[in-house]
Scaffold this active site. Structure first.
Site, mmCIF file in Angstrom:
data_model
loop_
_atom_site.group_PDB
_atom_site.id
_atom_site.type_symbol
_atom_site.label_atom_id
_atom_site.label_comp_id
_atom_site.label_asym_id
_atom_site.label_seq_id
_atom_site.Cartn_x
_atom_site.Cartn_y
_atom_site.Cartn_z
ATOM 1 N N HIS A 117 0.868 -1.189 0.000
ATOM 2 C CA HIS A 117 0.000 0.000 0.000
ATOM 3 C C HIS A 117 0.899 1.232 0.000
ATOM 4 O O HIS A 117 1.063 1.901 1.022
ATOM 5 C CB HIS A 117 -0.921 0.002 1.226
ATOM 6 C CG HIS A 117 -1.922 -1.099 1.248
ATOM 7 N ND1 HIS A 117 -3.205 -0.961 0.762
ATOM 8 C CD2 HIS A 117 -1.829 -2.381 1.690
ATOM 9 C CE1 HIS A 117 -3.868 -2.099 0.912
ATOM 10 N NE2 HIS A 117 -3.050 -2.978 1.466
ATOM 11 N N GLU A 177 -9.841 -10.503 6.305
ATOM 12 C CA GLU A 177 -8.746 -10.043 7.174
ATOM 13 C C GLU A 177 -9.302 -9.867 8.582
ATOM 14 O O GLU A 177 -9.527 -8.758 9.060
ATOM 15 C CB GLU A 177 -8.153 -8.734 6.645
ATOM 16 C CG GLU A 177 -6.888 -8.304 7.368
ATOM 17 C CD GLU A 177 -6.308 -7.012 6.815
ATOM 18 O OE1 GLU A 177 -5.289 -6.551 7.383
ATOM 19 O OE2 GLU A 177 -6.852 -6.460 5.845
#
Length: 469
Positions: free
Chosen positions: A92, A251
């Protein structure tokens, strides 16, 4: 009489157009071809070879001692490990290096979501370029040749993030191959934004992605009631634009978070086998074994690739103030690999509210993955997760492997065995790019100090900000 090894710090890499690298060891998992492997090589998990480098590429690989050195330069490595430059297939870059200005106060997933939501208001084009450039310089200095980054792509942010990504991809062409993936809560595909985003991703040469939870959810729970319909819409958009798919899935430590079988069934019914990657998949490890086995069989049938993020999942999952975690947060890597599922390990977040540490260093990620996931005893196959597996996922045939004809983009360690590679951080590693020693160094933290304290340039309150990912 045995040759006394040259101290690693005194290694002088040849600057010639053609030269041999002699007496190197390459993990079998990172080497294409047999090249006269011996029984000892197979036992040690590393091939003992000589390599001819010509015009920046690997021209020949022969068993150690067989180098045809009639004239010219040769470098003796005394059995040290040589690896390809590595691939970080899930990052990211747009969130990275914000931990000082937007810390995660309690270290939890929910607080990470809230902190991202607030910090995104600072993401001007200049801010994104500064932080993404910092991260790429770190990665390249550590020996990373390719990065796939997820980009926050909610309506008010997408154009800005993809424009910055395009600038970075152009600037880093030939040094770090960059791939971009859209990241939005999957329920945003219900409306017209799904069409607009797919078009933007296609125009940008990217990959279509989402996280399989709702925009309003702070953490994963049971799958959305219309998840099948949302996935079908996403797959149809991907097919319309001929895009691969890369999703954030489950997640969570909540066993009710079970979107992965939905994704597998969607891939099968939409004819998308072999074109889908799923990251995280943490909750699979806390589901009942029969349920997990059924899901893994579906994943194998759908030919879905999996990316495990061991450092970040260890950091976030099962965290509670004053409470010791009971599990490691990682998915069922061994069970996946036994089924022939392609599994890679990647770095994920770096010095942001989802992970407060890191330096875009895939050697560090590999070393931690070995410990967290028990990828040892034996160690021989472990390097697959940071070389050939991510290369397969990203369709990068010239990355992540040592093979004849490939660019000579290498890592050289002051280590003879895989155990020695895992045991030290190897800050003294040598990075070779196109046959030449790289002089790149990780940038100084002071470059980020101004960005860390800069005032919020976009006026909005935390409460007014859009839902974060």
């Amino acid at each position: 009489m045995a040759t006394v090894p040259t101290p690693f710090a005194d290694t002088v890499w040849p600057d010639a157009q053609s030269y041999w690298v002699r007496n190197a060891r390459v993990p079998l998992a990172l080497l294409t071809g047999s090249h006269g492997l011996t029984a000892e090589d197979r036992d040690n998990g590393s091939a003992h070879i000589d390599m001819l480098i010509e015009r920046g590429a690997i021209a020949r690989i022969v068993p150690a001692g067989k180098a045809l050195v009639a004239a010219g330069e040769a470098l003796e490595l005394h059995g040290r490990q040589v690896w390809p430059m590595l691939i970080d297939v899930h990052t990211h870059l747009d969130r990275a290096h914000t931990v000082v200005r937007s810390p995660n106060v309690n270290g939890t997933f929910a607080d990470a979501v809230a902190a991202t939501q607030a910090d995104r208001l600072r993401w001007t084009h200049a801010d994104l370029l500064a932080r993404m450039s910092f991260g790429l310089r770190c990665a390249y200095a550590h020996g990373v040749s390719a990065i796939r980054t997820h980009l926050d792509s909610v309506p008010e942010q997408a154009e800005r993030s993809w424009r910055a990504f395009a600038d970075m991809r152009t600037e880093w062409q030939g040094r770090v191959a960059l791939q971009g993936v859209s990241l939005v809560p999957i329920d945003l595909f219900r409306g017209e934004w799904g069409d607009k985003l797919a078009a933007l991703v296609a125009k940008s040469g990217g990959i279509l992605g989402a996280v399989t939870r709702a925009a309003s959810a702070g953490a994963h729970g049971a799958p959305l009631e219309d998840l099948d319909a949302l996935l079908d819409r996403l797959f149809r958009l991907a097919a319309r634009h001929d895009l691969d798919i890369d999703l954030h899935v489950d997640e969570s430590g909540d066993p009710r978070a079970a979107a992965l079988p939905y994704v597998a069934r969607a891939a099968i019914r939409n004819g998308y086998q072999g074109r889908v990657t799923c990251g995280h998949c943490c909750s699979l490890a806390v589901q009942p074994e029969p349920e997990a086995d059924r899901t893994l069989d579906l994943v194998a049938e759908a030919k879905i690739a999996i990316v495990t993020l061991p450092t970040v999942n260890l950091y976030l999952q099962d965290r509670g103030s004053g409470r010791t975690p009971r599990w490691r947060g990682v998915t069922l890597v061994h069970e996946m690999r036994r089924r022939g599922i392609v599994v890679a390990a990647a770095g994920d977040n770096c010095r942001d509210c989802f992970y407060a540490y890191g330096d875009h260093d895939m050697v560090d990620t590999f070393r931690q993955a070995v410990r967290i996931l028990h990828l040892d005893h034996p160690l021989a196959e472990a390097p697959t997760l940071v070389g050939p597996a991510p290369a397969t996922i990203a369709r990068l045939s010239d990355h992540g492997r040592i093979q004849e004809g490939a660019p000579a983009r290498l890592l050289v360690f002051n280590a003879r065995t895989l155990s020695e590679v895992v045991s030290r951080p190897h800050a003294d590693r040598i990075v070779i790019d196109s046959g030449r020693r790289s002089s790149a160094r990780a940038p100084d933290y002071s470059e980020m100090w101004e960005a860390a304290t800069a005032a919020n340039p976009r006026s909005a309150t935390h409460a007014d900000a859009p839902a974060a990912l």
